[in-house]
Design an enzyme around this catalytic site. Structure first.
Site, short mmCIF file in Angstrom:
data_model
loop_
_atom_site.label_atom_id
_atom_site.label_comp_id
_atom_site.label_asym_id
_atom_site.label_seq_id
_atom_site.Cartn_x
_atom_site.Cartn_y
_atom_site.Cartn_z
N CYS A 291 5.94 2.69 0.89
CA CYS A 291 5.67 2.31 2.27
C CYS A 291 5.71 3.60 3.09
O CYS A 291 5.46 4.67 2.55
CB CYS A 291 6.68 1.27 2.76
SG CYS A 291 8.39 1.85 2.69
N LYS A 292 6.04 3.52 4.35
CA LYS A 292 6.05 4.73 5.18
C LYS A 292 7.23 5.64 4.86
O LYS A 292 7.06 6.80 4.55
CB LYS A 292 6.04 4.37 6.66
CG LYS A 292 6.05 5.60 7.56
CD LYS A 292 5.92 5.26 9.01
CE LYS A 292 5.96 6.42 9.95
NZ LYS A 292 6.05 7.75 9.48
#
Length: 175
Positions: free
Chosen positions: A62-63
């Site tokens: 994810c980020k």
């Protein structure tokens, strides 16, 4: 079941050996920037394994790594073995590894909401202190809207921003 957290360097070595890299962020975040050759399957769609190409090594990211950690139960339930990229795409970029960017894509809606609400609160405060205390109602209204969004899960501002001209390209891709 084996869910293993790995560094960006380890993930890149696995990528070079044809590991499958899966971006679990929203399609909008993925379109803006993603790890080169990664596929996008948002976390809410991940339970459907049929969309995944066959691979012995699957790396999810994810980020910053928070969404993968928070949703580890989904990985444990769905996969016998998987890898989580520690630090997400942020760690990947810190290690100067390849990403694909499209700056013509808008930033994700969550960030747009944060920017807009922050600006509205600041404007309300500045106008309230300099022109009239009635302008404090702008900040009060925005704060109330944020509380409502947090409690209900419905964000009217996000719905409005999705219809903004800079987001229409994203909407046409998604639909």
């Amino acid at each position: 079941m084996s869910i293993i957290e790995i560094s960006a360097t380890e993930a890149n070595q696995m990528r070079l050996k044809k590991a499958l890299i899966v971006d679990i962020r929203s399609p909008q975040e993925y379109l803006r920037e993603h790890i080169t050759h990664a596929i996008n399957i948002p976390i809410e769609d991940l339970g459907n394994k049929t969309q995944l190409p066959k691979s012995e090594n699957i790396i999810f990211y994810c980020k910053a790594g928070n969404r993968t950690k928070t949703n580890i139960h989904i990985f444990e339930k769905t996969f016998t073995q998987a890898y989580l990229l520690k630090g997400g795409i942020d760690a990947w970029k810190t290690n100067h590894l390849p990403t694909t960017q499209d700056k013509t894509q808008p930033i994700d809606i969550q960030r747009q909401v944060q920017i807009t609400t922050g600006l509205l609160i600041l404007i309300g405060l500045l106008l309230g202190y300099t022109i009239s205390t009635w302008f404090f109602l702008i900040s009060t209204g925005v704060g109330t809207g944020l509380v409502f969004a947090g409690i209900s899960g419905y964000c009217g501002l996000a719905k409005v921003l999705m219809k903004a001209p800079w987001n229409t390209k994203y909407i046409s891709i998604k639909n």
